[in-house]
Design a protein around this motif. Structure first.
Motif, PDB file in Angstrom:
ATOM      1  N   LEU A  67       1.024  -0.979  -0.038  1.00  0.00           N
ATOM      2  CA  LEU A  67      -0.038   0.134  -0.118  1.00  0.00           C
ATOM      3  C   LEU A  67       1.065   1.147  -0.233  1.00  0.00           C
ATOM      4  O   LEU A  67       2.149   1.497   0.789  1.00  0.00           O
ATOM      5  CB  LEU A  67      -0.915  -0.001   1.230  1.00  0.00           C
ATOM      6  CG  LEU A  67      -2.070  -0.953   1.543  1.00  0.00           C
ATOM      7  CD1 LEU A  67      -2.605  -1.051   2.364  1.00  0.00           C
ATOM      8  CD2 LEU A  67      -3.034  -1.068   0.165  1.00  0.00           C
ATOM      9  N   LEU A  68       0.507   2.253  -0.686  1.00  0.00           N
ATOM     10  CA  LEU A  68       1.318   3.470  -0.793  1.00  0.00           C
ATOM     11  C   LEU A  68       0.426   4.849  -0.732  1.00  0.00           C
ATOM     12  O   LEU A  68      -0.584   4.692  -1.201  1.00  0.00           O
ATOM     13  CB  LEU A  68       1.916   3.465  -2.501  1.00  0.00           C
ATOM     14  CG  LEU A  68       2.770   2.218  -2.697  1.00  0.00           C
ATOM     15  CD1 LEU A  68       1.975   1.721  -3.732  1.00  0.00           C
ATOM     16  CD2 LEU A  68       4.224   2.881  -3.369  1.00  0.00           C
ATOM     17  N   ASN A  69       0.900   5.635   0.039  1.00  0.00           N
ATOM     18  CA  ASN A  69       0.344   7.036   0.211  1.00  0.00           C
ATOM     19  C   ASN A  69       0.697   7.540  -1.046  1.00  0.00           C
ATOM     20  O   ASN A  69       1.963   8.208  -1.212  1.00  0.00           O
ATOM     21  CB  ASN A  69       1.054   7.680   1.315  1.00  0.00           C
ATOM     22  CG  ASN A  69       0.207   9.034   1.650  1.00  0.00           C
ATOM     23  OD1 ASN A  69       0.161   9.787   0.693  1.00  0.00           O
ATOM     24  ND2 ASN A  69       0.084   9.148   2.864  1.00  0.00           N
ATOM     25  N   LYS A  70      -0.279   7.643  -1.963  1.00  0.00           N
ATOM     26  CA  LYS A  70      -0.122   8.307  -3.363  1.00  0.00           C
ATOM     27  C   LYS A  70       0.182  10.091  -3.116  1.00  0.00           C
ATOM     28  O   LYS A  70       0.982  10.474  -4.034  1.00  0.00           O
ATOM     29  CB  LYS A  70      -1.562   8.256  -4.019  1.00  0.00           C
ATOM     30  CG  LYS A  70      -1.026   8.372  -5.452  1.00  0.00           C
ATOM     31  CD  LYS A  70      -2.312   8.010  -6.439  1.00  0.00           C
ATOM     32  CE  LYS A  70      -2.140   8.159  -8.014  1.00  0.00           C
ATOM     33  NZ  LYS A  70      -3.454   7.882  -8.700  1.00  0.00           N
ATOM     34  N   ASN A  71      -0.443  10.736  -2.308  1.00  0.00           N
ATOM     35  CA  ASN A  71      -0.048  11.867  -1.851  1.00  0.00           C
ATOM     36  C   ASN A  71       1.579  12.322  -1.656  1.00  0.00           C
ATOM     37  O   ASN A  71       2.118  13.115  -2.253  1.00  0.00           O
ATOM     38  CB  ASN A  71      -0.713  12.691  -1.045  1.00  0.00           C
ATOM     39  CG  ASN A  71      -2.179  12.750  -0.885  1.00  0.00           C
ATOM     40  OD1 ASN A  71      -2.480  11.925  -1.928  1.00  0.00           O
ATOM     41  ND2 ASN A  71      -2.906  13.688  -0.375  1.00  0.00           N
ATOM     42  N   HIS A  72       2.079  11.226  -0.759  1.00  0.00           N
ATOM     43  CA  HIS A  72       3.494  11.271  -0.404  1.00  0.00           C
ATOM     44  C   HIS A  72       4.399  11.044  -1.734  1.00  0.00           C
ATOM     45  O   HIS A  72       5.296  11.679  -2.264  1.00  0.00           O
ATOM     46  CB  HIS A  72       3.826  10.402   0.640  1.00  0.00           C
ATOM     47  CG  HIS A  72       3.234  10.713   2.143  1.00  0.00           C
ATOM     48  ND1 HIS A  72       3.225   9.898   3.295  1.00  0.00           N
ATOM     49  CD2 HIS A  72       2.806  11.871   2.338  1.00  0.00           C
ATOM     50  CE1 HIS A  72       2.984  10.342   3.881  1.00  0.00           C
ATOM     51  NE2 HIS A  72       2.244  11.497   3.672  1.00  0.00           N
ATOM     52  N   LEU A  73       4.029  10.044  -2.569  1.00  0.00           N
ATOM     53  CA  LEU A  73       4.622   9.789  -3.974  1.00  0.00           C
ATOM     54  C   LEU A  73       4.833  10.954  -4.737  1.00  0.00           C
ATOM     55  O   LEU A  73       5.559  11.442  -5.414  1.00  0.00           O
ATOM     56  CB  LEU A  73       3.676   8.640  -4.733  1.00  0.00           C
ATOM     57  CG  LEU A  73       3.962   7.269  -4.045  1.00  0.00           C
ATOM     58  CD1 LEU A  73       3.354   6.309  -4.995  1.00  0.00           C
ATOM     59  CD2 LEU A  73       5.181   6.742  -3.685  1.00  0.00           C
ATOM     60  N   GLU A  74       3.721  11.639  -4.716  1.00  0.00           N
ATOM     61  CA  GLU A  74       3.531  12.848  -5.690  1.00  0.00           C
ATOM     62  C   GLU A  74       4.367  13.987  -5.323  1.00  0.00           C
ATOM     63  O   GLU A  74       4.989  14.671  -6.118  1.00  0.00           O
ATOM     64  CB  GLU A  74       2.127  13.228  -5.911  1.00  0.00           C
ATOM     65  CG  GLU A  74       1.148  12.225  -6.761  1.00  0.00           C
ATOM     66  CD  GLU A  74      -0.189  12.755  -6.877  1.00  0.00           C
ATOM     67  OE1 GLU A  74      -0.553  13.455  -5.837  1.00  0.00           O
ATOM     68  OE2 GLU A  74      -0.902  11.895  -7.385  1.00  0.00           O
ATOM     69  N   GLU A  75       4.454  14.178  -3.835  1.00  0.00           N
ATOM     70  CA  GLU A  75       5.393  15.277  -3.262  1.00  0.00           C
ATOM     71  C   GLU A  75       6.781  14.807  -3.462  1.00  0.00           C
ATOM     72  O   GLU A  75       7.302  15.759  -3.810  1.00  0.00           O
ATOM     73  CB  GLU A  75       5.036  15.030  -1.769  1.00  0.00           C
ATOM     74  CG  GLU A  75       3.677  15.596  -1.381  1.00  0.00           C
ATOM     75  CD  GLU A  75       3.378  15.528  -0.097  1.00  0.00           C
ATOM     76  OE1 GLU A  75       4.369  15.107   0.809  1.00  0.00           O
ATOM     77  OE2 GLU A  75       2.113  15.840   0.570  1.00  0.00           O
ATOM     78  N   THR A  76       6.979  13.571  -3.596  1.00  0.00           N
ATOM     79  CA  THR A  76       8.627  13.253  -3.766  1.00  0.00           C
ATOM     80  C   THR A  76       8.753  12.936  -5.384  1.00  0.00           C
ATOM     81  O   THR A  76       9.897  12.858  -5.625  1.00  0.00           O
ATOM     82  CB  THR A  76       8.701  11.921  -2.835  1.00  0.00           C
ATOM     83  OG1 THR A  76       8.099  12.061  -1.685  1.00  0.00           O
ATOM     84  CG2 THR A  76      10.116  11.633  -2.659  1.00  0.00           C
ATOM     85  N   GLY A  77       7.814  13.292  -6.092  1.00  0.00           N
ATOM     86  CA  GLY A  77       8.063  13.011  -7.540  1.00  0.00           C
ATOM     87  C   GLY A  77       8.226  11.359  -8.169  1.00  0.00           C
ATOM     88  O   GLY A  77       8.992  11.218  -8.816  1.00  0.00           O
ATOM     89  N   LEU A  78       7.490  10.487  -7.289  1.00  0.00           N
ATOM     90  CA  LEU A  78       7.643   9.060  -7.600  1.00  0.00           C
ATOM     91  C   LEU A  78       6.422   8.661  -8.272  1.00  0.00           C
ATOM     92  O   LEU A  78       5.361   8.928  -7.917  1.00  0.00           O
ATOM     93  CB  LEU A  78       7.901   8.284  -6.260  1.00  0.00           C
ATOM     94  CG  LEU A  78       9.322   8.704  -5.722  1.00  0.00           C
ATOM     95  CD1 LEU A  78       9.248   8.029  -4.091  1.00  0.00           C
ATOM     96  CD2 LEU A  78      10.552   8.251  -6.371  1.00  0.00           C
ATOM     97  N   GLU A  79       6.606   7.633  -9.249  1.00  0.00           N
ATOM     98  CA  GLU A  79       5.485   7.035  -9.746  1.00  0.00           C
ATOM     99  C   GLU A  79       5.131   5.818  -9.072  1.00  0.00           C
ATOM    100  O   GLU A  79       5.880   5.344  -8.311  1.00  0.00           O
ATOM    101  CB  GLU A  79       5.938   6.524 -11.118  1.00  0.00           C
ATOM    102  CG  GLU A  79       6.339   7.835 -11.926  1.00  0.00           C
ATOM    103  CD  GLU A  79       5.140   8.511 -12.462  1.00  0.00           C
ATOM    104  OE1 GLU A  79       4.186   8.083 -12.622  1.00  0.00           O
ATOM    105  OE2 GLU A  79       5.424   9.791 -12.777  1.00  0.00           O
ATOM    106  N   VAL A  80       3.805   5.617  -9.365  1.00  0.00           N
ATOM    107  CA  VAL A  80       3.224   4.174  -8.548  1.00  0.00           C
ATOM    108  C   VAL A  80       3.965   3.078  -9.401  1.00  0.00           C
ATOM    109  O   VAL A  80       3.621   2.911 -10.716  1.00  0.00           O
ATOM    110  CB  VAL A  80       1.801   4.153  -8.816  1.00  0.00           C
ATOM    111  CG1 VAL A  80       1.144   2.750  -8.210  1.00  0.00           C
ATOM    112  CG2 VAL A  80       1.078   5.206  -7.886  1.00  0.00           C
ATOM    113  N   PRO A  81       4.656   2.134  -8.688  1.00  0.00           N
ATOM    114  CA  PRO A  81       5.389   1.201  -9.614  1.00  0.00           C
ATOM    115  C   PRO A  81       4.412  -0.024  -9.851  1.00  0.00           C
ATOM    116  O   PRO A  81       3.645  -0.436  -9.055  1.00  0.00           O
ATOM    117  CB  PRO A  81       6.569   0.567  -8.282  1.00  0.00           C
ATOM    118  CG  PRO A  81       5.667   1.041  -7.070  1.00  0.00           C
ATOM    119  CD  PRO A  81       5.100   2.515  -7.340  1.00  0.00           C
ATOM    120  N   ALA A  82       4.606  -0.615 -11.096  1.00  0.00           N
ATOM    121  CA  ALA A  82       3.649  -1.491 -11.535  1.00  0.00           C
ATOM    122  C   ALA A  82       4.749  -2.834 -11.466  1.00  0.00           C
ATOM    123  O   ALA A  82       4.171  -4.056 -11.503  1.00  0.00           O
ATOM    124  CB  ALA A  82       3.137  -1.257 -12.801  1.00  0.00           C
TER     125      ALA A  82
END
Length: 467
Positions: free
Chosen positions: A173-188
């Motif tokens: 599970l990933l905090n998508k807001n944190h990913l966007e703040e850090t410039g990271l994509e949702v890994p597939a």
């Protein structure tokens, strides 16, 4: 020959039963008919005399997680003359509490017909105690093979004692807001090296307000051992501490790599919540993730029913899902630990055929009716899986905050490694390895000593149980 562990556990169960004067029907909260089975219409009787047959189902599963009222009502409506009485062994779904109560009930005169076990070790132990009836004759009459009809092979020593219910692969599970703040994509599709890199980049702050990249909820007290097999579990074979023949698998280099990963992330990168905090503060994985104390959570997909937030644990950010990481880019994608419910017929049941009929229905059509989990039944197609996911998310408070595509894609690509039938002494092995890991992570021994001590202790456990 019964293993020493089985004999010891059985003696303990019987002694506890005598000391507690445990009587039938007192092991948990009853629902869907409730009360002592002796007072239930048709208990012990058959439909031939005009009375219904009462079957008692022992489970750790809560109403919220298993939708029991709806599921059991559907079965009773389609099977006139059968009444399913639910015995909930833990109101909060605590599997350890449930196992203790189940053992006491088994040692008493309580009526038992259908049993649910939550994990392979618990299942194997209670099979060794003679609590579950072999289902091979029933299965042969029905004309199917467990390894073909289900995604989980439940055989122990060549016999089937339970059928699998849900299919809950592990994911991230990933905090998508944190990913966007850090410039990271949702890994597939990603590796453990990439997972560790994400965790390091997502970690922010210091002290009490520090946000960690990830939280590992184990191991602890011999449980949650998935967190000590991270780089073993995504392999097609030999994904556990023991091999299929019951011998040790601790010489697998991926065991060492897992220890190295855990130490590096906690001690060097400081990107995972410290083990001492988890133990001393009795941290809860839901709180760590939903309170945004950790940006990523490696956990089983039983969380699907909560992923969109609940009254108890609200969701205030967007959530995405990624597959279980793999060791190298060349490895197969989606191999992951899988949890299931082992649904068995009680050996002491007086209505074994009727109990088996329910077990078979519940682990096939019943999973779709229940609508809470992805079934282990292979006859469920992708469209039905998506429909189940829609149903599951609609039961949460904020389904719109869930990246449904990442969830569906992850569940569809997930697959179990070859299931290794658990040994009756598996819990002893888990406890020993857990204790050695604690010495490592608390700074009392290095990785070399941890591996050596673990190997020696496990070897002794295996030897003592094979006599």
């Amino acid at each position: 020959m019964m293993k020493k562990r089985g004999k010891t556990l059985l003696a303990a169960v019987l002694m506890m039963s005598l000391l507690s004067a445990c009587g039938g029907g007192n092991g948990g909260t009853t629902a869907n008919g409730g009360g002592d089975s002796s007072a239930s219409p048709g208990a012990g009787g058959g439909s031939g005399d005009g009375q219904s047959i009462n079957l008692r189902l022992y489970t750790y599963g809560t109403e919220e997680a298993y939708n029991w009222n709806h599921t059991l009502r559907a079965y009773e409506e389609s099977h006139p003359g059968i009444k399913i009485e639910l015995v909930q062994l833990s109101e909060k779904g605590d599997t350890q509490e449930a196992f203790k109560k189940l053992d006491l009930e088994a040692a008493s005169s309580a009526q038992m017909d259908i049993l649910m076990f939550s994990d392979p070790a618990g299942y194997a132990q209670r099979v060794a105690l003679g609590m579950a009836e072999p289902l091979d004759e029933f299965i042969a009459k029905d004309g199917f093979k467990v390894e073909e009809d289900y995604k989980v092979d439940t055989r122990l020593n060549g016999k089937v004692y339970a059928l699998p219910g849900k299919f809950n692969p592990w994911y991230v599970l990933l905090n998508k807001n944190h990913l966007e703040e850090t410039g990271l994509e949702v890994p597939a599709d990603w590796t453990w090296a990439e997972f560790a890199d994400y965790a390091k980049k997502l970690t922010q702050g210091e002290g009490a307000s520090k946000r960690y990249g990830t939280y590992f909820h184990g191991p602890q007290a011999g449980g949650w051992m998935e967190y000590l097999k991270l780089m073993m579990e995504n392999q097609p074979e030999n994904a556990d501490f023991l091999k299929a023949d019951g011998s040790s698998n601790l010489d697998d280099p991926n065991f060492r790599k897992t220890l190295e990963l855990r130490v590096r992330m906690e001690k060097e990168d400081k990107s995972s919540v410290p083990y001492t905090d988890m133990i001393s503060q009795k941290l809860a994985y839901r709180t760590q993730f939903f309170n945004e104390s950790a940006s990523m959570l490696l956990i089983g997909s039983w969380m699907n029913t909560e992923i969109g937030g609940t009254d108890k644990v609200p969701l205030n950010f967007n959530v995405a899902v990624a597959p279980f990481p793999k060791n190298t880019p060349e490895d197969e994608t989606g191999l992951t630990p899988v949890t299931t419910d082992y649904v068995a017929v009680a050996a002491k049941s007086k209505h074994k055929q009727e109990a088996y009929d329910f077990v078979r229905w519940y682990t096939t059509e019943g999973q779709i009716v229940q609508g809470k989990n992805i079934p282990a039944w292979n006859q469920v197609g992708s469209e039905q899986v998506q429909g189940i996911i829609d149903t599951i998310l609609s039961g949460t408070k904020n389904p719109e905050k869930v990246d449904k595509k990442s969830l569906v894609d992850t569940l569809m690509v997930s697959k179990a490694s070859a299931i290794i039938p658990p040994a009756s002494y598996q819990s002893e092995v888990y406890e020993a390895i857990n204790e050695e890991y604690e010495k490592l992570i608390l700074g009392n021994q290095d990785i070399e000593a941890t591996i050596k001590n673990s190997q020696e202790r496990v070897a002794k456990i295996i030897e003592s149980n094979q006599k």
